[in-house]
Design a protein around this motif. Structure first.
Motif, PDB file in Angstrom:
ATOM      1  N   ARG A 102     -42.677 -24.855  21.822  1.00  0.00           N
ATOM      2  CA  ARG A 102     -43.359 -25.691  20.827  1.00  0.00           C
ATOM      3  C   ARG A 102     -42.837 -27.131  20.850  1.00  0.00           C
ATOM      4  NH1 ARG A 102     -42.978 -27.686  15.772  1.00  0.00           N
ATOM      5  NH2 ARG A 102     -40.860 -26.980  15.395  1.00  0.00           N
ATOM      6  N   ARG A 103     -41.519 -27.273  21.059  1.00  0.00           N
ATOM      7  CA  ARG A 103     -40.910 -28.601  21.083  1.00  0.00           C
ATOM      8  C   ARG A 103     -40.967 -29.252  22.467  1.00  0.00           C
ATOM      9  NH1 ARG A 103     -35.627 -28.731  17.224  1.00  0.00           N
ATOM     10  NH2 ARG A 103     -36.431 -27.419  15.568  1.00  0.00           N
ATOM     11  N   GLY A 104     -41.417 -28.496  23.457  1.00  0.00           N
ATOM     12  CA  GLY A 104     -41.505 -29.037  24.811  1.00  0.00           C
ATOM     13  C   GLY A 104     -40.145 -29.251  25.456  1.00  0.00           C
ATOM     14  N   MET A 105     -39.235 -28.325  25.216  1.00  0.00           N
ATOM     15  CA  MET A 105     -37.897 -28.439  25.780  1.00  0.00           C
ATOM     16  C   MET A 105     -37.433 -27.085  26.280  1.00  0.00           C
ATOM     17  SD  MET A 105     -36.123 -29.083  22.000  1.00  0.00           S
ATOM     18  CE  MET A 105     -34.771 -29.987  22.615  1.00  0.00           C
ATOM     19  N   THR A 106     -36.355 -27.081  27.047  1.00  0.00           N
ATOM     20  CA  THR A 106     -35.807 -25.818  27.532  1.00  0.00           C
ATOM     21  C   THR A 106     -35.046 -25.128  26.396  1.00  0.00           C
ATOM     22  OG1 THR A 106     -33.695 -26.751  28.251  1.00  0.00           O
ATOM     23  CG2 THR A 106     -35.520 -26.776  29.864  1.00  0.00           C
ATOM     24  N   GLN A 107     -34.819 -23.850  26.570  1.00  0.00           N
ATOM     25  CA  GLN A 107     -34.058 -23.106  25.570  1.00  0.00           C
ATOM     26  C   GLN A 107     -32.634 -23.655  25.462  1.00  0.00           C
ATOM     27  OE1 GLN A 107     -34.526 -18.792  25.985  1.00  0.00           O
ATOM     28  NE2 GLN A 107     -36.471 -19.184  27.018  1.00  0.00           N
ATOM     29  N   SER A 108     -32.043 -24.014  26.599  1.00  0.00           N
ATOM     30  CA  SER A 108     -30.689 -24.583  26.586  1.00  0.00           C
ATOM     31  C   SER A 108     -30.666 -25.900  25.824  1.00  0.00           C
ATOM     32  CB  SER A 108     -30.182 -24.806  28.015  1.00  0.00           C
ATOM     33  OG  SER A 108     -29.989 -23.581  28.658  1.00  0.00           O
ATOM     34  N   SER A 109     -31.662 -26.748  26.050  1.00  0.00           N
ATOM     35  CA  SER A 109     -31.731 -28.026  25.345  1.00  0.00           C
ATOM     36  C   SER A 109     -31.893 -27.814  23.849  1.00  0.00           C
ATOM     37  CB  SER A 109     -32.890 -28.872  25.867  1.00  0.00           C
ATOM     38  OG  SER A 109     -32.663 -29.242  27.194  1.00  0.00           O
ATOM     39  N   LEU A 110     -32.690 -26.838  23.473  1.00  0.00           N
ATOM     40  CA  LEU A 110     -32.889 -26.535  22.055  1.00  0.00           C
ATOM     41  C   LEU A 110     -31.572 -26.089  21.421  1.00  0.00           C
ATOM     42  CD1 LEU A 110     -34.561 -26.137  19.518  1.00  0.00           C
ATOM     43  CD2 LEU A 110     -35.276 -23.908  20.421  1.00  0.00           C
ATOM     44  N   LEU A 111     -30.859 -25.196  22.090  1.00  0.00           N
ATOM     45  CA  LEU A 111     -29.573 -24.741  21.554  1.00  0.00           C
ATOM     46  C   LEU A 111     -28.588 -25.899  21.441  1.00  0.00           C
ATOM     47  CD1 LEU A 111     -29.197 -21.335  23.397  1.00  0.00           C
ATOM     48  CD2 LEU A 111     -29.592 -21.697  20.961  1.00  0.00           C
ATOM     49  N   ARG A 112     -28.536 -26.758  22.465  1.00  0.00           N
ATOM     50  CA  ARG A 112     -27.633 -27.913  22.411  1.00  0.00           C
ATOM     51  C   ARG A 112     -28.005 -28.847  21.261  1.00  0.00           C
ATOM     52  NH1 ARG A 112     -27.932 -27.474  28.039  1.00  0.00           N
ATOM     53  NH2 ARG A 112     -29.508 -29.108  28.161  1.00  0.00           N
ATOM     54  N   SER A 113     -29.307 -29.057  21.028  1.00  0.00           N
ATOM     55  CA  SER A 113     -29.720 -29.951  19.942  1.00  0.00           C
ATOM     56  C   SER A 113     -29.351 -29.362  18.583  1.00  0.00           C
ATOM     57  CB  SER A 113     -31.220 -30.247  20.016  1.00  0.00           C
ATOM     58  OG  SER A 113     -31.989 -29.137  19.630  1.00  0.00           O
ATOM     59  N   LEU A 114     -29.433 -28.040  18.450  1.00  0.00           N
ATOM     60  CA  LEU A 114     -29.036 -27.401  17.194  1.00  0.00           C
ATOM     61  C   LEU A 114     -27.530 -27.507  16.984  1.00  0.00           C
ATOM     62  CD1 LEU A 114     -31.306 -24.221  17.349  1.00  0.00           C
ATOM     63  CD2 LEU A 114     -31.618 -26.241  15.908  1.00  0.00           C
ATOM     64  N   ILE A 115     -26.752 -27.302  18.034  1.00  0.00           N
ATOM     65  CA  ILE A 115     -25.292 -27.407  17.942  1.00  0.00           C
ATOM     66  C   ILE A 115     -24.889 -28.837  17.603  1.00  0.00           C
ATOM     67  CG2 ILE A 115     -23.146 -27.292  19.284  1.00  0.00           C
ATOM     68  CD1 ILE A 115     -24.454 -24.846  20.744  1.00  0.00           C
ATOM     69  N   ALA A 116     -25.612 -29.817  18.144  1.00  0.00           N
ATOM     70  CA  ALA A 116     -25.298 -31.224  17.873  1.00  0.00           C
ATOM     71  C   ALA A 116     -25.451 -31.566  16.394  1.00  0.00           C
ATOM     72  CB  ALA A 116     -26.202 -32.116  18.714  1.00  0.00           C
ATOM     73  N   ARG A 117     -26.204 -30.780  15.653  1.00  0.00           N
ATOM     74  CA  ARG A 117     -26.397 -31.023  14.219  1.00  0.00           C
ATOM     75  C   ARG A 117     -25.265 -30.467  13.365  1.00  0.00           C
ATOM     76  NH1 ARG A 117     -32.840 -29.940  13.336  1.00  0.00           N
ATOM     77  NH2 ARG A 117     -33.514 -31.053  15.177  1.00  0.00           N
ATOM     78  N   PHE A 118     -24.368 -29.689  13.955  1.00  0.00           N
ATOM     79  CA  PHE A 118     -23.250 -29.144  13.192  1.00  0.00           C
ATOM     80  C   PHE A 118     -22.395 -30.299  12.660  1.00  0.00           C
ATOM     81  CE2 PHE A 118     -22.979 -24.983  15.874  1.00  0.00           C
ATOM     82  CZ  PHE A 118     -24.183 -24.567  15.362  1.00  0.00           C
ATOM     83  N   PRO A 119     -21.764 -30.122  11.503  1.00  0.00           N
ATOM     84  CA  PRO A 119     -20.922 -31.196  10.965  1.00  0.00           C
ATOM     85  C   PRO A 119     -19.726 -31.487  11.868  1.00  0.00           C
ATOM     86  CG  PRO A 119     -20.937 -29.267   9.508  1.00  0.00           C
ATOM     87  CD  PRO A 119     -21.813 -28.952  10.674  1.00  0.00           C
ATOM     88  N   VAL A 120     -19.327 -32.745  11.880  1.00  0.00           N
ATOM     89  CA  VAL A 120     -18.151 -33.151  12.652  1.00  0.00           C
ATOM     90  C   VAL A 120     -16.919 -32.683  11.891  1.00  0.00           C
ATOM     91  CG1 VAL A 120     -16.859 -35.140  13.511  1.00  0.00           C
ATOM     92  CG2 VAL A 120     -19.355 -35.164  13.535  1.00  0.00           C
ATOM     93  N   PRO A 121     -15.966 -32.022  12.572  1.00  0.00           N
ATOM     94  CA  PRO A 121     -14.736 -31.616  11.888  1.00  0.00           C
ATOM     95  C   PRO A 121     -14.031 -32.845  11.297  1.00  0.00           C
ATOM     96  CG  PRO A 121     -14.883 -30.574  14.039  1.00  0.00           C
ATOM     97  CD  PRO A 121     -15.993 -31.583  13.954  1.00  0.00           C
ATOM     98  N   VAL A 122     -13.430 -32.700  10.127  1.00  0.00           N
ATOM     99  CA  VAL A 122     -12.815 -33.824   9.420  1.00  0.00           C
ATOM    100  C   VAL A 122     -11.779 -34.529  10.288  1.00  0.00           C
ATOM    101  CG1 VAL A 122     -11.438 -34.484   7.413  1.00  0.00           C
ATOM    102  CG2 VAL A 122     -13.256 -32.799   7.180  1.00  0.00           C
ATOM    103  N   ALA A 123     -10.923 -33.795  10.972  1.00  0.00           N
ATOM    104  CA  ALA A 123      -9.883 -34.408  11.800  1.00  0.00           C
ATOM    105  C   ALA A 123     -10.493 -35.233  12.931  1.00  0.00           C
ATOM    106  CB  ALA A 123      -8.962 -33.335  12.372  1.00  0.00           C
TER     107      ALA A 123
END
Length: 68
Positions: free
Chosen positions: A19-40
């Motif tokens: 639906r987004r026109g991307m690979t499954q790996s790219s989709l997973l990477r984009s979702l992981i990139a949205r995770f919060p940055v650790p405070v340290a």
């Protein structure tokens, strides 16, 4: 990294990536990139050079389907 998915989750991943026109790996990477940055890690270390302030790591993602 191993990600275990049910058949249903695998189908959802396939459909959303299509639906987004991307690979499954790219989709997973984009979702992981949205995770919060650790405070340290949110504050830059002034001793780091610009060259060393951004790191990328190659990770092979293998999706395994679990029945059930």
């Amino acid at each position: 990294m191993i990600i275990r998915l049910t058949d249903f989750e695998k189908k959802q991943l396939e459909q959303e990536a299509e639906r987004r026109g991307m690979t499954q790996s790219s989709l997973l990477r984009s979702l992981i990139a949205r995770f919060p940055v650790p405070v340290a890690s949110a504050l830059p270390n002034p001793r780091d050079s610009v060259r060393d302030s951004s790191h990328t790591h190659g990770v092979a993602l293998r999706c395994e389907m679990n029945r059930g």
